[in-house]
Motif scaffolding. Structure first.
Motif, short mmCIF file in Angstrom:
data_model
loop_
_atom_site.label_atom_id
_atom_site.label_comp_id
_atom_site.label_asym_id
_atom_site.label_seq_id
_atom_site.Cartn_x
_atom_site.Cartn_y
_atom_site.Cartn_z
N ALA A 294 0.88 -1.10 0.03
CA ALA A 294 0.14 0.06 0.16
C ALA A 294 0.91 1.32 -0.09
CB ALA A 294 -0.96 -0.09 1.28
N GLU A 295 0.29 2.39 -0.57
CA GLU A 295 1.04 3.61 -0.32
C GLU A 295 1.29 4.37 0.76
OE1 GLU A 295 -0.63 6.17 -3.72
OE2 GLU A 295 -0.22 4.74 -5.41
N ASP A 296 0.13 4.25 1.70
CA ASP A 296 -0.05 4.89 2.99
C ASP A 296 0.85 4.05 3.80
OD1 ASP A 296 -1.67 6.99 4.41
OD2 ASP A 296 -1.35 5.03 5.90
N PHE A 297 1.72 4.92 4.87
CA PHE A 297 2.86 4.28 5.50
C PHE A 297 2.17 3.92 6.88
CE2 PHE A 297 6.52 5.58 3.17
CZ PHE A 297 7.85 4.61 3.64
N VAL A 298 0.96 4.27 7.04
CA VAL A 298 0.33 3.70 8.16
C VAL A 298 -0.04 2.35 7.98
CG1 VAL A 298 -1.71 3.89 9.97
CG2 VAL A 298 -0.45 5.96 9.18
N ILE A 299 -0.67 1.97 6.86
CA ILE A 299 -1.11 0.70 6.56
C ILE A 299 0.15 -0.31 6.42
CG2 ILE A 299 -1.95 -0.67 4.76
CD1 ILE A 299 -4.01 1.73 4.12
N LYS A 300 1.27 0.32 5.83
CA LYS A 300 2.36 -0.37 5.61
C LYS A 300 2.95 -0.91 7.02
CE LYS A 300 4.75 1.43 1.48
NZ LYS A 300 4.83 0.38 0.85
N VAL A 301 3.06 -0.05 7.86
CA VAL A 301 3.54 -0.31 9.26
C VAL A 301 2.56 -1.38 10.08
CG1 VAL A 301 4.08 0.45 11.69
CG2 VAL A 301 4.79 1.86 9.41
N ARG A 302 1.33 -1.13 9.79
CA ARG A 302 0.21 -1.95 10.35
C ARG A 302 0.18 -3.72 9.93
NH1 ARG A 302 -0.68 -0.47 15.34
NH2 ARG A 302 -1.50 1.70 15.51
N SER A 303 0.58 -3.46 8.56
CA SER A 303 0.78 -4.98 7.96
C SER A 303 1.95 -5.69 8.43
CB SER A 303 0.42 -4.56 6.69
OG SER A 303 1.67 -3.80 6.02
N LEU A 304 2.87 -4.74 8.60
CA LEU A 304 4.21 -5.39 9.01
C LEU A 304 4.00 -5.87 10.44
CD1 LEU A 304 7.21 -6.03 8.39
CD2 LEU A 304 7.85 -3.84 8.96
N GLN A 305 3.31 -4.88 11.37
CA GLN A 305 3.36 -5.45 12.61
C GLN A 305 2.41 -6.64 12.73
OE1 GLN A 305 0.62 -2.71 14.79
NE2 GLN A 305 1.57 -3.20 16.88
N ALA A 306 1.30 -6.78 11.79
CA ALA A 306 0.42 -8.00 11.84
C ALA A 306 1.36 -9.15 11.66
CB ALA A 306 -0.93 -7.75 10.93
N LEU A 307 2.03 -9.07 10.47
CA LEU A 307 2.96 -10.00 10.13
C LEU A 307 4.11 -10.55 11.15
CD1 LEU A 307 4.56 -9.28 6.56
CD2 LEU A 307 3.17 -11.22 7.28
N GLY A 308 4.28 -9.61 12.19
CA GLY A 308 4.97 -10.00 13.29
C GLY A 308 4.37 -10.73 14.21
N TYR A 309 3.11 -10.52 14.45
CA TYR A 309 2.22 -11.34 15.22
C TYR A 309 2.33 -12.71 14.75
CZ TYR A 309 0.95 -6.90 17.63
OH TYR A 309 1.03 -5.64 18.28
N VAL A 310 1.93 -12.80 13.59
CA VAL A 310 1.76 -14.14 12.77
C VAL A 310 3.13 -15.01 13.11
CG1 VAL A 310 1.48 -15.50 10.60
CG2 VAL A 310 0.29 -13.34 11.10
N PHE A 311 4.27 -14.31 12.99
CA PHE A 311 5.59 -14.90 13.11
C PHE A 311 5.82 -15.62 14.45
CE2 PHE A 311 7.49 -11.85 9.73
CZ PHE A 311 7.02 -12.61 8.64
N ILE A 312 5.07 -14.93 15.35
CA ILE A 312 5.06 -15.21 17.03
C ILE A 312 4.40 -16.61 17.02
CG2 ILE A 312 4.54 -14.83 19.29
CD1 ILE A 312 4.97 -11.87 18.64
N ALA A 313 3.25 -16.68 16.43
CA ALA A 313 2.45 -17.87 16.18
C ALA A 313 2.96 -19.13 15.51
CB ALA A 313 1.03 -17.56 15.86
#
Length: 823
Positions: A294-313
């Motif tokens: 996505a172009e918006d950095f807020v969405i970029k950061v949130r999607s990367l944060q969500a990826l991190g949560y998946v990596f923990i699981a």
């Protein structure tokens, strides 16, 4: 600050059982003594003025363990009755806090959240230390049942959010301790938490709610029905919002956040349904990767944060190639700082989660007692030697993490260093790999980073001294590159046209040599007590001046090394004497050869048609090229020589860009290879001049004469109790030119300066004071007036020594004579 004394003081104030029986109680029907209630109120009043719970948590933890007593008392053993007394008192304080919360609610003043918050925060602190304090044996579910109604609060402000976070934390911490949760309470909890997950505006509260909801489902045995419902809900909400809808980017970010957390905490719940679990993980991974574009950095950061949560699981996802490319890209130096911070935070949270699952928290708690509060916590490595997936993941991204330790952004450096701390604690990588980065971080302008780096190095030096010593040279080079990067970043933001940092001129500037001097001094103090270690360090730095290879920043790096050596905090005469001894060895081997080569080049330039041969002679064939080793002339791709390296190479491209500067030095069509050789000899001469200036400075500073320097041997036994006198004398290398010559006259001047430096080294500078301006030795009467034109000046025919350790240095002079014979 003496934290043992601090904790003992609080023990006497709050946690020590008073003498005599207690017959007065806090209120009707209360089991809390009035004296305990007063002490609890005192803690609450203090907590009102504290921004964080951390210090109070440490005080409570150490009081529960009574580990602040003297070593003699610990050796005898802590009285179990005293431990039981403190624990009973803490349980009473928790009961008192619960009663205070109920009392505030009954008052119904309209400011319930504001009045309740300090009591709830203190209860939160007790629960962080030991959740069993909030699960009394008589009624383990008392705190959960009492606090659950407060989750129905409709207030949506910061105070209410803090209150809800503390309430949910206590409930979530106590739930695993309950054998059974009443069905009605479980159902109400699920509904209350679900409503807040869907609607609450504070994401910290949403995070706590999702974690607690999964705990309730586990304890109550209700399965994953409600969790799967929420996962589907957020999938549908994202579909409805659309990928390119920039008007609802906050709602998209919130949905990504919630979906990632649901995948993280519901892993054990969904484990029973393998197909469903895999489907959710696969779908969410693809979705988060999509939103990373996505172009918006807020969405970029949130999607990367969500990826991190998946990596923990599902940590095995981090070993996939496409995910690896994403993570490496987010950890690259040119990536946006927000993405770098989030990627590092993902790794940090994963490591902490893996540590808790490996059962290392208990081992870490035992170490907290011996760590001063307010300083970095570096427990003994727990889980060292584990060959689980965590170690493989860390090693896969370790190089990138170490790179980010030296990022220009201070928050990125701090986040990376926290990861290094956890990795070393768990023993997931070889400790030697991070020594250079930690040494470089000793020079960090941010005190929090430099202190933590020093603490980690101290811990490593105690356990692995050989690892530490072997990478000191690499660390010094990395600290130079770090300072260069920091100054470059500062200059770009403040003065776009500003020049190189202070270390190029020998001046201290904020953020450059001042921090470097303090950092390297701290490192030197770690090894100063061991003669072999400190000698290895000094010798390795001095060897950087031997046959340096050409590069854009080699000169500044050698100046940096010179200033570092001049600033070392010596405490015994053996230290400066050994440094002078090491300098003399380099001068003895290199000075004669460099002087002879420079004179040969000078005469070669005058002749215009002669070429130097490999042995240093002159060949008269005008078209025959010079054939000589050029390893020391080729610029390397980075500063790569370590502790035992013999030369310095720096990443700064080929030598070709510097050729225009030598255009006026090339009146007779000399080849580029010859010009490169001239550059290298001038660099070598400048390096030796720096060493000679340092040697002179040390002799004056520490009152060391030639006789004492010549008599010194590193094999002689140390003389205990020998004092070291020191004068106040600034050190400067401003007038030493280590840049490449720009024209013929500049080369002649450099050659003459080098000769003068060698002659001046024969003078015993210990007889000079810092206020006396030195004079150059008068020229010999039989010298020709044309010496500045490179004529026959009969260098050193009086066979003077070049200072201490130079009695066997006639090889260079003989080489010079052979050149004159050929000419």
């Amino acid at each position: 600050m003496d934290w043992d004394l601090v904790c003992k003081t609080f023990y006497e104030f709050w946690f020590e059982e008073p003498s005599g029986s207690q017959h007065h109680y806090f209120g009707d029907g209360s089991s809390v003594p009035l004296e305990v209630a007063k002490k609890t109120e005192q803690i609450v009043q203090m907590l009102r003025r504290m921004p964080s719970l951390q210090l109070l948590v440490t005080v409570i933890k150490r009081n529960l363990a009574l580990d602040f007593f003297s070593q003699s008392a610990k050796a005898v053993g802590i009285n179990p009755a005293s431990l039981a007394s403190v624990r009973r008192r803490c349980e009473l304080m928790c009961k008192c806090l619960l009663e205070k919360i109920l009392q505030v609610t009954e008052m119904n003043t309209g400011e319930g959240e504001v009045l309740m918050l300090p009591y709830m925060r203190l209860l939160h602190a007790f629960c962080v230390v030991d959740p069993t304090l909030c699960a009394p044996a008589s009624d383990p579910s008392q705190f959960v049942i009492t606090l659950q109604p407060y989750l129905k609060s409709q207030a949506d402000n910061r105070v209410a959010a803090q209150l809800l976070e503390s309430i949910i934390f206590v409930i979530d911490s106590v739930l695993p301790l309950l054998r059974k949760l009443p069905q009605s309470v479980a159902e109400e909890l699920e509904q209350d938490l679900k409503q807040m997950i869907v609607r609450h505006s504070f994401l910290t509260v949403v995070h706590a709610c999702i974690k607690c909801l999964c705990s309730v489902s586990n304890v109550a045995g209700r399965g994953s029905t409600i969790v799967e419902h929420l996962i589907q809900l957020f999938f549908k909400r994202l579909d409805a919002l659309g990928f390119s809808n920039n008007q609802h980017f906050q709602q998209v970010g919130r949905s990504l956040f919630c979906l990632g957390l649901l995948i993280r905490y519901s892993s054990s719940l969904l484990h029973a349904s393998v197909s469903s679990n895999n489907l959710h993980v696969s779908s969410s991974l693809n979705l988060f990767k999509k939103y990373l574009q996505a172009e918006d950095f807020v969405i970029k950061v949130r999607s990367l944060q969500a990826l991190g949560y998946v990596f923990i699981a599902r940590p095995e996802c981090m070993l996939e190639k496409d995910v690896g490319r994403i993570l490496e890209a987010t950890l690259s130096s040119n990536t946006d700082t927000r993405l770098k911070m989030q990627s590092l935070q993902n790794m940090y949270e994963y490591l902490l989660d893996a540590e808790s699952q490996m059962g290392t928290n208990n081992a870490s708690e035992n170490e907290v007692a011996n760590t001063p509060v307010g300083g970095p916590s570096v427990p003994v490595a727990a889980g060292a030697g584990d060959t689980n997936i965590c170690g493989g993941i860390v090693q896969l991204y370790w190089a990138k993490i170490l790179e980010r330790c030296l990022d220009v952004n201070e928050q990125v450096r701090q986040s990376s260093l926290k990861i290094v701390e956890v990795v070393l604690r768990q023993g997931l990588v070889h400790p030697i790999t991070c020594v250079p980065s930690l040494i470089a971080l000793e020079t960090d302008p941010q005190e929090v980073n430099s202190k933590l780096a020093h603490h980690l190095l101290m811990n490593m030096n105690e356990k692995y001294p050989s690892f530490f010593e072997s990478r000191l040279g690499d660390g010094l080079q990395m600290s130079f590159m770090f300072i260069q990067a920091m100054n470059k970043g500062d200059s770009q933001s403040l003065k776009p046209q500003s020049k190189a940092p202070g270390i190029m001129s020998g001046k201290s500037e904020p953020g450059s040599f001042t921090h470097a001097r303090l950092g390297v001094s701290r490192i030197y103090k770690l090894i100063r007590g061991n003669r072999i270690s400190r000698n290895k360090f000094m010798a390795s730095v001095v060897r950087k001046f031997d046959t340096p290879s050409w590069g854009d920043l080699v000169g500044p790096f050698l100046i940096y090394c010179t200033e570092i050596l001049a600033s070392l905090p010596f405490t015994s005469p053996d230290e400066p004497l050994y440094l002078i001894y090491s300098i003399n060895r380099i001068i003895q081997v290199r000075a004669g050869t460099v002087e002879a080569n420079m004179k040969g080049f000078l005469q070669f330039l005058q002749a215009g048609y002669q070429k130097l041969n490999v042995s240093g002679g002159i060949q008269t064939e005008p078209n025959q090229p010079i054939r000589c080793q050029t390893e020391t002339m080729v610029a390397s791709t980075k500063i790569e020589e370590g502790l035992e390296g013999d030369h310095v190479g720096v990443d700064y491209g080929s030598v070709e860009p510097y050729m225009p500067h030598l255009a006026s030095l090339n009146p007779h069509g000399i080849s580029n290879a010859d010009l490169q050789m001239i550059q290298v000899e001038c660099l070598a001469a400048g390096a030796l001049q720096l060493l000679l200036r340092l040697k002179r400075h040390l002799k004056i500073l520490y009152d060391l004469n030639d006789a004492r320097c010549q008599a010194y041997s590193p094999n002689d036994p140390l003389k205990p109790g020998e004092s070291l006198s020191k004068q106040s004398l600034p050190f400067s290398v401003n007038e030493i030119n280590i840049e490449h010559p720009k024209n013929y006259e500049d080369f002649v001047r450099r050659y003459q300066e080098f000769k003068n430096a060698l002659k001046e080294d024969t003078v015993d500078y210990a007889i000079y004071t810092a206020n006396i301006k030195r004079k150059r030795p008068a020229p010999r009467r039989n010298r020709k007036s044309g010496r500045m034109m490179g004529g026959d000046d009969e260098d050193y025919e009086d066979d003077e020594d070049w200072g201490s350790g130079m009695k066997s240095s006639n090889s260079g002079r003989r080489s010079s004579s052979r050149l004159r014979q050929h000419l």
